[in-house]
Design a protein around this motif. Structure first.
Motif, PDB file in Angstrom:
ATOM      1  N   ASP A  28      -3.511   5.373   1.143  1.00 37.50           N
ATOM      2  CA  ASP A  28      -4.752   4.598   1.205  1.00 37.50           C
ATOM      3  C   ASP A  28      -5.003   3.776  -0.057  1.00 37.50           C
ATOM      4  O   ASP A  28      -6.112   3.302  -0.285  1.00 37.50           O
ATOM      5  CB  ASP A  28      -5.943   5.526   1.452  1.00 37.50           C
ATOM      6  CG  ASP A  28      -6.009   6.001   2.882  1.00 37.50           C
ATOM      7  OD1 ASP A  28      -5.421   5.337   3.759  1.00 37.50           O
ATOM      8  OD2 ASP A  28      -6.640   7.044   3.135  1.00 37.50           O
ATOM      9  N   GLU A  29      -3.981   3.609  -0.887  1.00 34.15           N
ATOM     10  CA  GLU A  29      -4.120   2.813  -2.100  1.00 34.15           C
ATOM     11  C   GLU A  29      -3.535   1.428  -1.879  1.00 34.15           C
ATOM     12  O   GLU A  29      -2.418   1.294  -1.404  1.00 34.15           O
ATOM     13  CB  GLU A  29      -3.368   3.458  -3.264  1.00 34.15           C
ATOM     14  CG  GLU A  29      -4.044   4.664  -3.842  1.00 34.15           C
ATOM     15  CD  GLU A  29      -3.297   5.140  -5.077  1.00 34.15           C
ATOM     16  OE1 GLU A  29      -3.141   4.342  -6.030  1.00 34.15           O
ATOM     17  OE2 GLU A  29      -2.873   6.291  -5.066  1.00 34.15           O
ATOM     18  N   LEU A  30      -4.308   0.408  -2.223  1.00 40.85           N
ATOM     19  CA  LEU A  30      -3.839  -0.968  -2.153  1.00 40.85           C
ATOM     20  C   LEU A  30      -3.349  -1.356  -3.543  1.00 40.85           C
ATOM     21  O   LEU A  30      -4.057  -1.164  -4.531  1.00 40.85           O
ATOM     22  CB  LEU A  30      -4.965  -1.906  -1.717  1.00 40.85           C
ATOM     23  CG  LEU A  30      -4.597  -3.372  -1.571  1.00 40.85           C
ATOM     24  CD1 LEU A  30      -3.589  -3.554  -0.433  1.00 40.85           C
ATOM     25  CD2 LEU A  30      -5.831  -4.210  -1.305  1.00 40.85           C
ATOM     26  N   ARG A  31      -2.141  -1.885  -3.606  1.00 46.26           N
ATOM     27  CA  ARG A  31      -1.572  -2.302  -4.886  1.00 46.26           C
ATOM     28  C   ARG A  31      -1.429  -3.811  -4.880  1.00 46.26           C
ATOM     29  O   ARG A  31      -0.816  -4.380  -3.993  1.00 46.26           O
ATOM     30  CB  ARG A  31      -0.203  -1.658  -5.105  1.00 46.26           C
ATOM     31  CG  ARG A  31      -0.227  -0.137  -5.079  1.00 46.26           C
ATOM     32  CD  ARG A  31      -0.855   0.419  -6.343  1.00 46.26           C
ATOM     33  NE  ARG A  31      -1.012   1.850  -6.302  1.00 46.26           N
ATOM     34  CZ  ARG A  31      -0.166   2.724  -6.799  1.00 46.26           C
ATOM     35  NH1 ARG A  31       0.945   2.307  -7.352  1.00 46.26           N
ATOM     36  NH2 ARG A  31      -0.426   4.007  -6.736  1.00 46.26           N
TER      37      ARG A  31
ATOM     38  N   ILE B  99      -6.224  -2.322   4.615  1.00 48.04           N
ATOM     39  CA  ILE B  99      -4.849  -1.844   4.814  1.00 48.04           C
ATOM     40  C   ILE B  99      -4.549  -1.717   6.300  1.00 48.04           C
ATOM     41  O   ILE B  99      -3.487  -2.142   6.764  1.00 48.04           O
ATOM     42  CB  ILE B  99      -4.623  -0.505   4.076  1.00 48.04           C
ATOM     43  CG1 ILE B  99      -4.643  -0.746   2.559  1.00 48.04           C
ATOM     44  CG2 ILE B  99      -3.312   0.152   4.511  1.00 48.04           C
ATOM     45  CD1 ILE B  99      -4.637   0.526   1.732  1.00 48.04           C
TER      46      ILE B  99
ATOM     47  N   GLN C 203       5.316   3.543   2.171  1.00 49.27           N
ATOM     48  CA  GLN C 203       4.931   2.329   1.458  1.00 49.27           C
ATOM     49  C   GLN C 203       5.060   1.141   2.397  1.00 49.27           C
ATOM     50  O   GLN C 203       6.089   0.945   3.029  1.00 49.27           O
ATOM     51  CB  GLN C 203       5.831   2.125   0.250  1.00 49.27           C
ATOM     52  CG  GLN C 203       5.537   0.853  -0.518  1.00 49.27           C
ATOM     53  CD  GLN C 203       6.426   0.715  -1.730  1.00 49.27           C
ATOM     54  OE1 GLN C 203       6.720   1.674  -2.410  1.00 49.27           O
ATOM     55  NE2 GLN C 203       6.868  -0.511  -1.988  1.00 49.27           N
TER      56      GLN C 203
ATOM     57  N   SER D   7       0.841  -1.189   0.000  1.00 46.69           N
ATOM     58  CA  SER D   7       0.000   0.000   0.000  1.00 46.69           C
ATOM     59  C   SER D   7       0.872   1.234   0.000  1.00 46.69           C
ATOM     60  O   SER D   7       1.992   1.232   0.506  1.00 46.69           O
ATOM     61  CB  SER D   7      -0.938   0.017   1.215  1.00 46.69           C
ATOM     62  OG  SER D   7      -0.203   0.177   2.404  1.00 46.69           O
TER      63      SER D   7
ATOM     64  N   SER E  31      -9.417   0.819   2.943  1.00 42.39           N
ATOM     65  CA  SER E  31      -8.707   1.407   4.088  1.00 42.39           C
ATOM     66  C   SER E  31      -8.765   0.486   5.306  1.00 42.39           C
ATOM     67  O   SER E  31      -7.782   0.365   6.041  1.00 42.39           O
ATOM     68  CB  SER E  31      -9.248   2.796   4.421  1.00 42.39           C
ATOM     69  OG  SER E  31     -10.621   2.739   4.723  1.00 42.39           O
TER      70      SER E  31
END
Length: 185
Positions: free
Chosen positions: A62-65, A97, A117, A59, A94
């Motif tokens: 707040d972005e999940l990759r 994460i 990260q 992450s 969120s």
């Protein structure tokens, strides 16, 4: 329960057939975690065999990759968890994460960003499903499944086409007849 977020550019029959295949895989493998990822383009079957770090996420803010595709191709990620009541519960990105940050992770400072990260350890009982958007425009759509229970890895890729009435026109690691049986039931 429906797992795919419908879009105006998605053919309803394509989506309905995808949902049948998804429900069948959930019933067969019973994953604790389920990720449904929409991709803005058609992707080829070669991606199904690329499994290195597939189940290890990271992450940034707040972005999940989720590895495999460039983040720009992902248009949405939906996360579901198996419930003790026997059905899947939608989780926000969120929340996911935050939960993963409570477990094992590696923190990396990103020199070009103020965001941190976090690399998470691999999930050990999960199903990742990718599907292509814009089936009305493309006249075809694809589904790809990656499953692990910690001991084994299973995958397959299916192409559904409008000319075949949204039935399987190509498949990798699963028989077209098996996909057709799932769609017909």
């Amino acid at each position: 329960m429906e797992f795919i977020i419908k879009d105006k550019n998605d053919d309803p029959l394509f989506i309905a057939n995808c949902e049948k295949i998804i429900r069948n895989c959930i019933k067969r493998w019973k994953p604790r975690e389920l990720f449904v990822i929409s991709i803005d383009a058609i992707f080829q079957s070669e991606w199904a065999e690329a499994r290195e770090k597939t189940f290890s996420f990271w992450s940034l803010g707040d972005e999940l990759r989720i590895p495999l595709f460039h983040p720009g191709f992902d248009s949405s990620i939906s996360i579901y968890h198996d419930s003790y009541k026997g059905y899947y519960v939608l989780s926000t990105i969120s929340d996911y994460i935050r939960k993963r940050k409570e477990g094992e992770y590696r923190l990396f400072e990103v020199p070009y960003s103020h965001l941190k990260q976090y690399n998470f350890s691999a999930i050990n009982n999960g199903l990742l499903i990718w599907y292509s958007k814009k089936s009305l425009i493309e006249n075809e759509g694809v589904l790809m499944f990656h499953y692990t229970n910690g001991l084994e890895f299973k995958y397959f890729h299916v192409t559904l086409t409008k000319s075949e009435n949204w039935n399987a026109s190509e498949s990798l690691n699963i028989l077209k007849s098996e996909i057709q049986e799932i769609i017909d039931n």
